[in-house]
Design a protein around this motif. Structure first.
Motif, PDB file in Angstrom:
ATOM      1  N   GLU A   1      13.681  15.971 -22.830  1.00  0.00           N
ATOM      2  CA  GLU A   1      13.597  14.894 -21.841  1.00  0.00           C
ATOM      3  C   GLU A   1      14.995  14.432 -21.430  1.00  0.00           C
ATOM      4  N   THR A   2      15.861  14.236 -22.407  1.00  0.00           N
ATOM      5  CA  THR A   2      17.232  13.799 -22.139  1.00  0.00           C
ATOM      6  C   THR A   2      17.967  14.818 -21.280  1.00  0.00           C
ATOM      7  N   CYS A   3      17.834  16.073 -21.634  1.00  0.00           N
ATOM      8  CA  CYS A   3      18.508  17.130 -20.870  1.00  0.00           C
ATOM      9  C   CYS A   3      17.980  17.193 -19.453  1.00  0.00           C
ATOM     10  N   ARG A   4      16.687  17.055 -19.315  1.00  0.00           N
ATOM     11  CA  ARG A   4      16.084  17.122 -17.989  1.00  0.00           C
ATOM     12  C   ARG A   4      16.582  15.973 -17.110  1.00  0.00           C
ATOM     13  N   GLN A   5      16.646  14.777 -17.689  1.00  0.00           N
ATOM     14  CA  GLN A   5      17.146  13.606 -16.956  1.00  0.00           C
ATOM     15  C   GLN A   5      18.592  13.820 -16.514  1.00  0.00           C
ATOM     16  N   THR A   6      19.376  14.373 -17.431  1.00  0.00           N
ATOM     17  CA  THR A   6      20.792  14.604 -17.144  1.00  0.00           C
ATOM     18  C   THR A   6      20.935  15.578 -15.982  1.00  0.00           C
ATOM     19  N   ILE A   7      20.160  16.642 -16.020  1.00  0.00           N
ATOM     20  CA  ILE A   7      20.229  17.651 -14.965  1.00  0.00           C
ATOM     21  C   ILE A   7      19.803  17.047 -13.631  1.00  0.00           C
ATOM     22  N   LEU A   8      18.737  16.269 -13.649  1.00  0.00           N
ATOM     23  CA  LEU A   8      18.258  15.640 -12.414  1.00  0.00           C
ATOM     24  C   LEU A   8      19.326  14.721 -11.832  1.00  0.00           C
ATOM     25  N   LEU A   9      19.979  13.981 -12.718  1.00  0.00           N
ATOM     26  CA  LEU A   9      21.020  13.056 -12.307  1.00  0.00           C
ATOM     27  C   LEU A   9      22.153  13.820 -11.626  1.00  0.00           C
ATOM     28  N   TYR A  10      22.571  14.907 -12.254  1.00  0.00           N
ATOM     29  CA  TYR A  10      23.657  15.702 -11.705  1.00  0.00           C
ATOM     30  C   TYR A  10      23.281  16.314 -10.368  1.00  0.00           C
TER      31      TYR A  10
ATOM     32  N   SER B   1      21.116  15.086  -8.193  1.00  0.00           N
ATOM     33  CA  SER B   1      20.836  14.124  -7.134  1.00  0.00           C
ATOM     34  C   SER B   1      22.066  13.312  -6.730  1.00  0.00           C
ATOM     35  N   GLU B   2      23.018  13.175  -7.671  1.00  0.00           N
ATOM     36  CA  GLU B   2      24.194  12.350  -7.380  1.00  0.00           C
ATOM     37  C   GLU B   2      25.240  13.137  -6.608  1.00  0.00           C
ATOM     38  N   PRO B   3      25.884  12.508  -5.634  1.00  0.00           N
ATOM     39  CA  PRO B   3      27.056  13.139  -5.030  1.00  0.00           C
ATOM     40  C   PRO B   3      28.180  13.145  -6.050  1.00  0.00           C
ATOM     41  N   PRO B   4      29.197  13.959  -5.855  1.00  0.00           N
ATOM     42  CA  PRO B   4      30.298  13.973  -6.817  1.00  0.00           C
ATOM     43  C   PRO B   4      30.922  12.595  -6.900  1.00  0.00           C
ATOM     44  N   PRO B   5      31.386  12.186  -8.067  1.00  0.00           N
ATOM     45  CA  PRO B   5      31.935  10.840  -8.219  1.00  0.00           C
ATOM     46  C   PRO B   5      33.191  10.681  -7.378  1.00  0.00           C
TER      47      PRO B   5
END
Ligand SMILES: [Zn+2]
Length: 76
Positions: A40-49, A51-55
């Motif tokens: 679950e944690t890994c999946r959330q992290t991947i989704l975040l990466y 969906s987010e534009p580069p910082p």
């Protein structure tokens, strides 16, 4: 399947790569809360990466860059 094996195959599982059947993997997940949380944690992290534009450039680096630019072009 053991936790160690699950972790080794975690990336492939999240990408749903290969012709592999994931029945063993999912059976372990159903039985092992620790691995379920990990997935679950890994999946959330991947989704975040994904969906987010580069910082943006960190402020400190940005101001250093601007200072360097001003020094290089005096009078402007
Ligand atoms: Zn496990």
């Amino acid at each position: 399947m053991r936790c160690k094996q699950l972790i080794a195959e975690l990336c492939a599982y999240l990408d749903q790569e290969g012709p592999q059947a994931w029945a063993d993997f999912e059976a372990h997940l159903a039985a092992c809360r620790k691995c379920r949380q990990l997935v679950e944690t890994c999946r959330q992290t991947i989704l975040l990466y994904r969906s987010e534009p580069p910082p943006p450039l960190p402020a400190a680096i940005h101001s250093r860059l601007m200072t360097a630019v001003r020094r290089a072009r005096p009078g402007k």
